[in-house]
Structures are given as C-alpha cells and as structure tokens.
Design a protein around this motif. Sequence first.
Motif, PDB file in Angstrom:
ATOM      1  N   VAL A  80       0.986  -1.202   0.022  1.00  0.00           N
ATOM      2  CA  VAL A  80       0.064  -0.093  -0.044  1.00  0.00           C
ATOM      3  C   VAL A  80       0.727   1.176  -0.225  1.00  0.00           C
ATOM      4  CG1 VAL A  80      -1.711   1.332   1.272  1.00  0.00           C
ATOM      5  CG2 VAL A  80      -1.740  -1.314   1.210  1.00  0.00           C
ATOM      6  N   ARG A  81       0.710   2.082  -0.992  1.00  0.00           N
ATOM      7  CA  ARG A  81       1.590   3.225  -0.924  1.00  0.00           C
ATOM      8  C   ARG A  81       0.732   4.755  -0.960  1.00  0.00           C
ATOM      9  NH1 ARG A  81       4.286  -0.138  -4.660  1.00  0.00           N
ATOM     10  NH2 ARG A  81       6.655  -0.393  -3.975  1.00  0.00           N
ATOM     11  N   LEU A  82       1.151   5.739  -0.467  1.00  0.00           N
ATOM     12  CA  LEU A  82       0.534   6.841  -0.162  1.00  0.00           C
ATOM     13  C   LEU A  82       1.546   8.116  -0.923  1.00  0.00           C
ATOM     14  CD1 LEU A  82      -1.940   7.807   1.589  1.00  0.00           C
ATOM     15  CD2 LEU A  82      -0.370   8.473   3.440  1.00  0.00           C
ATOM     16  N   TRP A  83       0.637   9.014  -1.358  1.00  0.00           N
ATOM     17  CA  TRP A  83       1.500   9.949  -2.112  1.00  0.00           C
ATOM     18  C   TRP A  83       0.806  11.335  -1.942  1.00  0.00           C
ATOM     19  CZ3 TRP A  83      -0.056   5.440  -4.729  1.00  0.00           C
ATOM     20  CH2 TRP A  83       1.002   4.889  -5.326  1.00  0.00           C
ATOM     21  N   ASN A  84       1.557  12.439  -2.140  1.00  0.00           N
ATOM     22  CA  ASN A  84       0.850  13.790  -1.993  1.00  0.00           C
ATOM     23  C   ASN A  84       0.147  14.127  -3.255  1.00  0.00           C
ATOM     24  OD1 ASN A  84       0.969  16.542  -2.925  1.00  0.00           O
ATOM     25  ND2 ASN A  84       1.702  16.947  -0.814  1.00  0.00           N
ATOM     26  N   ALA A  85      -1.183  14.129  -3.113  1.00  0.00           N
ATOM     27  CA  ALA A  85      -2.034  14.047  -4.380  1.00  0.00           C
ATOM     28  C   ALA A  85      -1.879  15.209  -5.363  1.00  0.00           C
ATOM     29  CB  ALA A  85      -3.429  14.228  -3.707  1.00  0.00           C
ATOM     30  N   GLN A  86      -1.155  16.460  -4.801  1.00  0.00           N
ATOM     31  CA  GLN A  86      -0.876  17.400  -5.832  1.00  0.00           C
ATOM     32  C   GLN A  86       0.654  17.237  -6.416  1.00  0.00           C
ATOM     33  OE1 GLN A  86      -0.953  21.279  -3.839  1.00  0.00           O
ATOM     34  NE2 GLN A  86      -0.767  22.366  -5.859  1.00  0.00           N
ATOM     35  N   SER A  87       1.380  17.204  -5.617  1.00  0.00           N
ATOM     36  CA  SER A  87       2.893  16.806  -6.189  1.00  0.00           C
ATOM     37  C   SER A  87       3.305  15.441  -6.720  1.00  0.00           C
ATOM     38  CB  SER A  87       3.915  17.219  -5.368  1.00  0.00           C
ATOM     39  OG  SER A  87       3.908  16.336  -4.024  1.00  0.00           O
ATOM     40  N   GLY A  88       2.594  14.489  -6.240  1.00  0.00           N
ATOM     41  CA  GLY A  88       2.825  12.910  -6.480  1.00  0.00           C
ATOM     42  C   GLY A  88       4.220  12.495  -5.587  1.00  0.00           C
ATOM     43  N   GLN A  89       4.741  13.191  -4.964  1.00  0.00           N
ATOM     44  CA  GLN A  89       5.704  12.709  -4.067  1.00  0.00           C
ATOM     45  C   GLN A  89       5.378  11.713  -2.936  1.00  0.00           C
ATOM     46  OE1 GLN A  89       9.060  13.703  -4.073  1.00  0.00           O
ATOM     47  NE2 GLN A  89       8.234  14.660  -5.937  1.00  0.00           N
ATOM     48  N   PRO A  90       6.002  10.626  -2.819  1.00  0.00           N
ATOM     49  CA  PRO A  90       5.703   9.462  -1.913  1.00  0.00           C
ATOM     50  C   PRO A  90       5.608  10.152  -0.564  1.00  0.00           C
ATOM     51  CG  PRO A  90       7.361   8.795  -3.657  1.00  0.00           C
ATOM     52  CD  PRO A  90       7.348  10.367  -3.558  1.00  0.00           C
TER      53      PRO A  90
END
Length: 309
Positions: free
Chosen positions: A261-271
């Motif tokens: 399961v991975r989580l990213w910043n929705a705006q920048s796409g940064q992990p």
Amino acid sequence: MKPALVFVICGLLVGNRCNAQTVLTGHEHYVSTVVFSPDGGTLFSSSWDETVRAWDVTTGKNRTIGEHDGWVHALAMSRDGKMLASCSFDRTIKLWDPASGDELAKLTGIRLPEHAVAFSPDGKTLASAGLDKAVRLWNVSARKEAFTLTGHTDMVSSLAFSPDGKTLVSGSKDGTVLLWDVATKKARSTLPAQKLGANPVAISPDGRLVASTGIPASVSIWETATGRQANGIKAGPFPLFAVAFSPDGKAIAAAGHEGVVRLWNAQSGQPLQTFNGHTAIVSTLAFSPDGKTLASGCYDKTIRLWKVE
C-alpha cells in the motif's frame, strides 16, 4: 464462522516504510471491500466468504451483519451511516441496518452479478453496476430500479458519487472512466484512464478531482469539471486495484497486485508512506473519517489498519 483474531503490532516507522498497526483476521476468503462508519468507530467489510462483517476499530472484535448466497463483491455506506448496501455473485443487492444487522430489503431482477455499489450523498439513490456493462440507479425508498445508464462496453467495477451528488463516476474494464450527469442521465466526459484493467475510481472530498488506477500501474488524476488530466503518478510495474483520497484531499493511496500500500501527495505526486505486510493482492482501501488510519483489505483474507503520519 471462525472467531476473529486480532494482532496489534507496534507502529514501527523506518524512513517512509511503515508496518501495520493492527491486523484483523476472521474472513475465510478474499476481502473485497472495506468502509468506515461516519464516526470512524466501526469498519465494515465484505468477502468472498459470502459475509458482511462489522469490526470494532478499538477492540478488533467483529460481528456478522448478514450473508449472501454467493461471493460479496462490494459494500457502500450511506453518508448518515444508517444504511449499508452489499452486492453479490448471487445477483442480488441487500440493504442492511448497520446497527442492528437487520436486512431492510433485497433488490432483485439483476441479470448478471453486480460488482460495485455507491450511495448518493442524500441517500435517496443507490447506484450499482457489474458484468452486464450498465449502471443502474435505484430509488432507495421505493426499493425499485429507476434508471439504467449505458455507455461502457465491458464490466463496470467501480462507482463513486461527487460530494454534491451531481456527478456519478464509473470505471470499467473497457479501459475508460465515464462521468455521468445525474440530472440528465447522460455521460458528459469520457476519460481514457487505462488501456487495460478494471479502473477503480475515487473522487476527492471537494469533488474537483477524479482518480483512477489500473494497468499499467499508475494513478491518473483528472479535473471533474473539464475532464483534463491534472496529474499522473507512476507506481511501478504491478497493476493497481484500489485507490482512495484522504479526507482532506491532500493525499492519495493506491494498492494492488504487489500487496504493498502506497501513499502519495495528491498534488505533487511525492511519496509519503509505504505500508508492507500483505501477502497477496490488495483489493480495497478506505481512510477513516479523521484521516489518521488507512484500512486495506486483501486476498490474503486479512484487513490491516495502518497509521497515517
């Protein structure tokens, strides 16, 4: 049914890799959907073991809400938390009282099994879709089908309403995501989300963005109003089968064939975080209302609750 076992694991954080906070076991087959109650105190789940269950998030204890005569493919919770809908391989949709576990209604007349359900924000309409490629809109109070939306050319596997109830999003194995105008009952946008895959979909809490995943392994983020792609997140070589926005819309989670399961910043796409622990395909994701917990359901028959930093 076997009693549930609960294993609480320390919240170990190494870099951006996190271990599960809690593991819930008890389902005897694949976990297909997880959804939180509005107060976040209960997690509801469905499974191919033909059951719908409710889990106390604090104690990990579970109770069986009800059963179908076939695999349970999906769940949906009304915004007020007073009704739960489940769809099954038995070609029925059942409506449940989440508190008592009473079966409120059984919706029938479905030719092929449904694979997705979603309540409108006001709870008056239930959308369902599945193998026959159509999206059905049900009048919840009348317990009757009110309208059928057609446009997909393959199985529809995912549904989501916008927060204002004006848009319904459907993701299909045909490689497209359709944005339906609920008032006119017509598709106003077609998003070429993925060339292959079942296209799980999610809508941001403010309704401005639509996310979809599939094959290849990427998260596509679109503007709801224009259909323009706003962002794209590459997630590796493995197909993704689940996607969810955090309650504040700032983060997006996805998971699938890899079991991670991975989580990213929705705006920048940064992990932001990576959660390891599942041993098979992750099929479903849900954030708690306060955004502090992310639940994942898996083909390994477990549900894991992850601490979101």
